[in-house]
Design a protein around this motif. Sequence first.
Motif, PDB file in Angstrom:
ATOM      1  N   ALA A 156       0.824  -1.213   0.000  1.00 34.14           N
ATOM      2  CA  ALA A 156       0.000   0.000   0.000  1.00 34.14           C
ATOM      3  C   ALA A 156       0.859   1.264   0.000  1.00 34.14           C
ATOM      4  CB  ALA A 156      -0.930   0.000   1.210  1.00 34.14           C
ATOM      5  N   VAL A 157       1.990   1.207   0.671  1.00 29.37           N
ATOM      6  CA  VAL A 157       2.885   2.370   0.708  1.00 29.37           C
ATOM      7  C   VAL A 157       3.642   2.517  -0.606  1.00 29.37           C
ATOM      8  CG1 VAL A 157       4.983   3.276   1.797  1.00 29.37           C
ATOM      9  CG2 VAL A 157       3.139   2.379   3.204  1.00 29.37           C
ATOM     10  N   GLU A 158       4.183   1.423  -1.120  1.00 28.62           N
ATOM     11  CA  GLU A 158       5.031   1.476  -2.309  1.00 28.62           C
ATOM     12  C   GLU A 158       4.245   1.592  -3.615  1.00 28.62           C
ATOM     13  OE1 GLU A 158       8.215   1.857  -2.334  1.00 28.62           O
ATOM     14  OE2 GLU A 158       8.527   1.550  -0.199  1.00 28.62           O
ATOM     15  N   PHE A 159       3.058   0.998  -3.662  1.00 32.93           N
ATOM     16  CA  PHE A 159       2.243   1.023  -4.874  1.00 32.93           C
ATOM     17  C   PHE A 159       0.827   1.487  -4.524  1.00 32.93           C
ATOM     18  CE2 PHE A 159       5.379  -2.411  -5.495  1.00 32.93           C
ATOM     19  CZ  PHE A 159       6.013  -1.945  -6.641  1.00 32.93           C
ATOM     20  N   PRO A 160       0.648   2.759  -4.159  1.00 30.00           N
ATOM     21  CA  PRO A 160      -0.670   3.212  -3.703  1.00 30.00           C
ATOM     22  C   PRO A 160      -1.759   3.171  -4.777  1.00 30.00           C
ATOM     23  CG  PRO A 160       0.822   5.067  -3.959  1.00 30.00           C
ATOM     24  CD  PRO A 160       1.634   3.828  -4.160  1.00 30.00           C
ATOM     25  N   ASP A 161      -1.388   3.229  -6.060  1.00 25.61           N
ATOM     26  CA  ASP A 161      -2.386   3.233  -7.133  1.00 25.61           C
ATOM     27  C   ASP A 161      -2.734   1.844  -7.643  1.00 25.61           C
ATOM     28  OD1 ASP A 161      -2.355   5.980  -6.973  1.00 25.61           O
ATOM     29  OD2 ASP A 161      -0.858   6.207  -8.554  1.00 25.61           O
ATOM     30  N   HIS A 162      -2.124   0.820  -7.074  1.00 30.87           N
ATOM     31  CA  HIS A 162      -2.349  -0.549  -7.530  1.00 30.87           C
ATOM     32  C   HIS A 162      -3.157  -1.331  -6.504  1.00 30.87           C
ATOM     33  CE1 HIS A 162       0.440  -0.371 -10.943  1.00 30.87           C
ATOM     34  NE2 HIS A 162       1.172   0.430 -10.162  1.00 30.87           N
ATOM     35  N   LYS A 163      -3.966  -2.248  -6.997  1.00 28.18           N
ATOM     36  CA  LYS A 163      -4.752  -3.153  -6.158  1.00 28.18           C
ATOM     37  C   LYS A 163      -4.439  -4.578  -6.577  1.00 28.18           C
ATOM     38  CE  LYS A 163      -6.986   0.189  -4.160  1.00 28.18           C
ATOM     39  NZ  LYS A 163      -6.088   0.908  -3.317  1.00 28.18           N
TER      40      LYS A 163
END
Length: 127
Positions: A45-52
């Motif tokens: 969540a911190v490193e890839f905030p735009d990815h799910k």
Amino acid sequence: MDKALLIQLGGSVVAVALLVAVAAWLGAARPTPPLDVEAARSLLAVEFPDHKPTALWIAADGAGLIARENDQALVIWRRGDGYVAREAPWRDVSDLRPSHGRLAMRMGDGRPVFAVADDRWPPEELA
């Protein structure tokens, strides 16, 4: 050597020893704990905030993870006392073959190696 140079050298040795002692006392070089599911999700969540990501695999030694989001692989591995995060095409990651319990990757600026429990790749979690 003259006396002034010896005094300066002795002072430098004492100063460096003092800095090393303070760093050890403060715990500045703490080991990074192995990743668990909760820590892995928060790091993603911190490193890839735009990815799910839809799937998550944590290395057997807890030193890294690979998450899958459609045709993208989100790769995080331990480096020093922190983590490095990169994206890669999923087909490049799924084509890798482990050897002797290790999965070696080639990223643009690094070569992470992940511990795998067996020599099957990709694992069911990511398939």
